[in-house]
Motif scaffolding. Sequence first.
Motif, PDB file in Angstrom:
ATOM      1  N   PHE A  38       0.708  -1.143   0.061  1.00  0.00           N
ATOM      2  CA  PHE A  38       0.147   0.207   0.123  1.00  0.00           C
ATOM      3  C   PHE A  38       0.862   1.130  -0.216  1.00  0.00           C
ATOM      4  O   PHE A  38       0.643   2.073  -1.058  1.00  0.00           O
ATOM      5  N   ILE A 229      -6.973   1.391  -3.856  1.00  0.00           N
ATOM      6  CA  ILE A 229      -7.149  -0.049  -3.654  1.00  0.00           C
ATOM      7  C   ILE A 229      -5.827  -0.771  -4.301  1.00  0.00           C
ATOM      8  O   ILE A 229      -5.694  -0.705  -5.513  1.00  0.00           O
ATOM      9  N   LYS A 292     -14.809   7.771   4.075  1.00  0.00           N
ATOM     10  CA  LYS A 292     -13.965   6.560   3.556  1.00  0.00           C
ATOM     11  C   LYS A 292     -14.078   5.236   4.243  1.00  0.00           C
ATOM     12  O   LYS A 292     -14.342   4.108   3.976  1.00  0.00           O
ATOM     13  N   LYS A 377     -10.898  -4.383  12.656  1.00  0.00           N
ATOM     14  CA  LYS A 377     -11.537  -3.488  11.350  1.00  0.00           C
ATOM     15  C   LYS A 377     -12.875  -2.996  11.828  1.00  0.00           C
ATOM     16  O   LYS A 377     -13.490  -2.083  11.417  1.00  0.00           O
ATOM     17  N   ARG A 381     -15.160   0.277  10.818  1.00  0.00           N
ATOM     18  CA  ARG A 381     -16.018   0.156   9.722  1.00  0.00           C
ATOM     19  C   ARG A 381     -17.451   0.055   9.701  1.00  0.00           C
ATOM     20  O   ARG A 381     -18.223   0.606   8.846  1.00  0.00           O
TER      21      ARG A 381
HETATM   22  C1  CS2 Z   1      -9.284  -3.338   2.454  1.00  0.00           C
HETATM   23  C2  CS2 Z   1      -8.498  -1.870   2.413  1.00  0.00           C
HETATM   24  O1  CS2 Z   1      -8.002  -4.939   3.009  1.00  0.00           O
HETATM   25  C3  CS2 Z   1      -8.864  -4.051   3.590  1.00  0.00           C
HETATM   26  O2  CS2 Z   1      -9.308  -4.217   4.345  1.00  0.00           O
HETATM   27  O3  CS2 Z   1     -10.471  -2.694   2.738  1.00  0.00           O
HETATM   28  O4  CS2 Z   1      -7.217  -2.138   2.258  1.00  0.00           O
HETATM   29  C4  CS2 Z   1      -8.804  -0.845   0.956  1.00  0.00           C
HETATM   30  O5  CS2 Z   1      -8.502  -1.472  -0.149  1.00  0.00           O
HETATM   31  C5  CS2 Z   1      -8.181   0.168   1.219  1.00  0.00           C
HETATM   32  O6  CS2 Z   1      -8.263   1.026   2.461  1.00  0.00           O
HETATM   33  C6  CS2 Z   1      -8.666   0.927   0.119  1.00  0.00           C
HETATM   34  O7  CS2 Z   1      -8.000   2.535   0.318  1.00  0.00           O
END
Ligand code: CS2
Length: 490
Positions: A38, A229, A292, A377, A381
């Motif tokens: 990333f 992504i 986001k 997460k 989220r």
């Molecule tokens: C994805 C993120 O792997 C994950 O949990 O939701 O890495 C996502 O692809 C990025 O936050 C996009 O910016």
Amino acid sequence: MTRLKTNTLTALPATVRRPAYDRSRLTPGIVHLGLGAFARAHLCEYTEDALEREFGAWGVTGASLQRPDQRDRLAPQDGLYTLLKRAPAGPELRLIGCLGEVLVAPENPATLIARMASPDTRIVSLTVTEKGYCHDPATGRLKADHPGIVHDLANPLSPRSAVGLIVAALKARRAAGLGPFTALSCDNLPHNGGVLRGLVRDFAALSDDGLAQWIEAEGAFPATMVDRIVPATTQADIAEVAGLIGLEDAAPVIGEPFRQWAIQDVFAAGRPAWERVGAQMVSEVAPFEFMKLRMLNGAHSSLAYLGYLAGHETVAEASGDAVFARFLEGLWAEIIPTVPAPQGVMLGDYGQALLARFRNPAIRHRTWQIAMDGSQKLPQRLLGTIRDRLKAGAPIDHLALGVAAWMAYVAGTDEKGAPIDVRDPLAATFAEKSLAAGRNAEALSRSLLGIEAIFGTDLPREPRFTRAVETHLAALFDKGAKATVAGVAS
Ligand code: CS2
């Protein structure tokens, strides 16, 4: 095949964009902790653009906090690698030149700390993933009993956590009469800057009050929202890049063309001209983060669990399925009223753009990859959104299905009876609970909802939430993910 490196670049075809600045003049100014795909596709590309626009001492030194793989792949290439941007219309290739040396923290923590403490280092940025903060995701506070933190308190000169490394380096800077570097969190955490500041200060306070006060007074911890992504690079990607560039690159990164970066403009010692190359320098990052984390990442995680259970290998496959696309529309309709729109953004349009990004057939982002680390997460989220909806007395059907799908997933068996490779710091706890509850939705949901680090103490006491989760989990066990999604989507 010849390896990509400084002196083989002449062989690159003209289709590969190269650094437009003199790389031999580049000196390091940023140390990046957690050098994964990333950061190499996001922070490094923005920095590359900024160097082309306004050259300065902003080379990036990478640091891996666990394994030597990235260093082993990148060192023979002088830090050079290819960024392959996959648009539905076709690929775009770019050679990234701003990364220099890559250090491996566990091999020699003192070298990394010295680099972070050097007067040349003005920014220490991080992408260490949610679990890398050694905090309690439900509260955002330092987990003093986290093995990494316990280790670092006992071994302050050879820390292994990001927080331990930052504190060791700030301590050395203070002792040398230097100011602090800016610590720039680029992880998907709400209020990532403030959370990092709190963790660093709290860790420092455990051994040195004066240092903690200095950090509080002088430290800079901007909040950021990062977006692109970037699926994990596969062997097939490596082979494809070799074919396209005519050189062997052991460390290409693959991403979508879209990128976004909102940054709170509070830096202690300067920064690259990121604002000239598309980064949004703002005083308030929170609206961007909310949008986001809740709309993109919340949908990503829900789709990852439901899609995986329904047999979809990638996000593009799952969101290409009409039933799942309708589910996403319903999910976003529940999320949007909880999100303060950043200035100039229409959240409905943002959702439509997300759907197109998810459906990009050129990006193979595995549902299994996104399903990882759900315990870290879920709170930011889905659960924060659910709390807001409950407070407003609003429906949570789609959101609760995302949580139920996470439960069915961590129960560890897919719809064909095959085991699921559940990766999560709490995987052992999930396995234990699943063994005890079996496929009894009531028992399993009650048991998982009791994990305070994820759900806090409030959510298990919200019958509207617990009942919805239990009903969905029972449906997932009885009829499977696709039929359950069809039931809420229609
Ligand atoms: C994805 C993120 O792997 C994950 O949990 O939701 O890495 C996502 O692809 C990025 O936050 C996009 O910016």
